[in-house]
Design a protein around this motif. Sequence first.
Motif, PDB file in Angstrom:
ATOM      1  N   CYS A  15      -4.095 165.121 -24.570  1.00 49.44           N
ATOM      2  CA  CYS A  15      -5.233 165.037 -25.488  1.00 49.44           C
ATOM      3  C   CYS A  15      -4.976 165.820 -26.759  1.00 49.44           C
ATOM      4  O   CYS A  15      -5.302 165.372 -27.862  1.00 49.44           O
ATOM      5  CB  CYS A  15      -6.498 165.544 -24.805  1.00 49.44           C
ATOM      6  N   LEU A  24      -2.766 157.628 -30.125  1.00 47.88           N
ATOM      7  CA  LEU A  24      -3.628 156.629 -29.506  1.00 47.88           C
ATOM      8  C   LEU A  24      -4.954 156.575 -30.267  1.00 47.88           C
ATOM      9  O   LEU A  24      -5.921 157.205 -29.868  1.00 47.88           O
ATOM     10  CB  LEU A  24      -3.889 156.966 -28.023  1.00 47.88           C
ATOM     11  N   VAL A  27      -9.174 153.030 -27.721  1.00 50.96           N
ATOM     12  CA  VAL A  27      -9.518 153.257 -26.320  1.00 50.96           C
ATOM     13  C   VAL A  27      -9.792 151.915 -25.661  1.00 50.96           C
ATOM     14  O   VAL A  27     -10.265 150.987 -26.299  1.00 50.96           O
ATOM     15  CB  VAL A  27     -10.764 154.178 -26.199  1.00 50.96           C
ATOM     16  N   GLU A  28      -9.488 151.823 -24.387  1.00 48.51           N
ATOM     17  CA  GLU A  28      -9.714 150.568 -23.693  1.00 48.51           C
ATOM     18  C   GLU A  28     -11.209 150.295 -23.547  1.00 48.51           C
ATOM     19  O   GLU A  28     -12.000 151.186 -23.302  1.00 48.51           O
ATOM     20  CB  GLU A  28      -9.050 150.609 -22.317  1.00 48.51           C
ATOM     21  N   PRO A  34      -6.518 147.607 -26.333  1.00 48.74           N
ATOM     22  CA  PRO A  34      -7.256 148.658 -27.026  1.00 48.74           C
ATOM     23  C   PRO A  34      -8.267 148.104 -28.021  1.00 48.74           C
ATOM     24  O   PRO A  34      -8.147 146.979 -28.496  1.00 48.74           O
ATOM     25  CB  PRO A  34      -6.148 149.433 -27.750  1.00 48.74           C
ATOM     26  N   ARG A 267     -10.147 158.401 -30.234  1.00 55.55           N
ATOM     27  CA  ARG A 267      -9.219 159.376 -29.633  1.00 55.55           C
ATOM     28  C   ARG A 267      -9.961 160.291 -28.666  1.00 55.55           C
ATOM     29  O   ARG A 267      -9.494 160.547 -27.549  1.00 55.55           O
ATOM     30  CB  ARG A 267      -8.532 160.192 -30.726  1.00 55.55           C
ATOM     31  N   THR A 270     -10.825 158.499 -25.552  1.00 54.52           N
ATOM     32  CA  THR A 270      -9.644 158.364 -24.698  1.00 54.52           C
ATOM     33  C   THR A 270      -9.453 159.614 -23.856  1.00 54.52           C
ATOM     34  O   THR A 270      -9.211 159.546 -22.650  1.00 54.52           O
ATOM     35  CB  THR A 270      -8.385 158.123 -25.555  1.00 54.52           C
TER      36      THR A 270
END
Length: 279
Positions: A15, A24, A27-28, A34, A267, A270
């Motif tokens: 993270c 990243l 987020v899914e 994504p 982020r 996530t």
Amino acid sequence: MMKTIRKTAIVMLLCVYFLTYGVLPQVEAGKDTPVIVVAHRAGAKVAPENTLAALKQAIRDGAPIAEIDVQQLSDGTLIVMHDSNFKRTAGEDVCVWDAEADVLSALEVGSAFSAAYRGEQIPTLEEMLACAGGRITLMIELKYTGQEQELEENVLALLQEYDMMDECIIGSMNKGILQRVRELEPDISTVYIAHDLGEDDYDLDYADSYSIEGKNLTTDMVEAIHYEGKYVYGWTANTSGAMRQIVNSGADGIVTDDVRLLQTFLRENTCRKAFESVY
């Protein structure tokens, strides 16, 4: 116990890395893909809307898609502008269909946003294509006023000239425009834009995706559209709450004026999901 501690430590390190470097920025949501960040009006939070300055910043910020609005002047020139009148952005009470290309050099849209953008002008679609090519996908909303002359043909001809058929998504709130686009160019990607959607519209054969006002998105709607093999975007989310509602619906993408806020939100989301998976 030690295994849980190790997992927590790994998640914390990941993270920190994600939040620091933005590896990243998504987020899914609902699928194994994504969430897609779409810069609304090319990113209207950080620069004057629908301008080259906004598009360049969206590219620097790493947005994969920039949404822009296209209208047609009386001489057929394709410009990038949301309103059908120049009053709000340029201070001139003139309708787009009454103006010709030579008026663009006299219109300035940057000062009202910030002194830093003084001199910024209304771009043509051609200028935006030249800037975007190979750098960012354009979601081009064709605005309907009833004054257009071969709007779809002219837009597609320009995309062909710049070899950007595969780098653009053509959108509209007008179904007739999308139908015409699909007739002219069956393989180009299209998006139907709407405030809300009736069940009869889930399987429009001339729409590959849908962009729906975020407050009206539901999980049932998104699942039904996904069942038809189509993508869903939610617009226009400029707060964490609005972004969360769209993510929770399972939509594939979020349209926002504030690309940086959305990237930060995704982020952090996530990381939150990663911690939840540990426990």
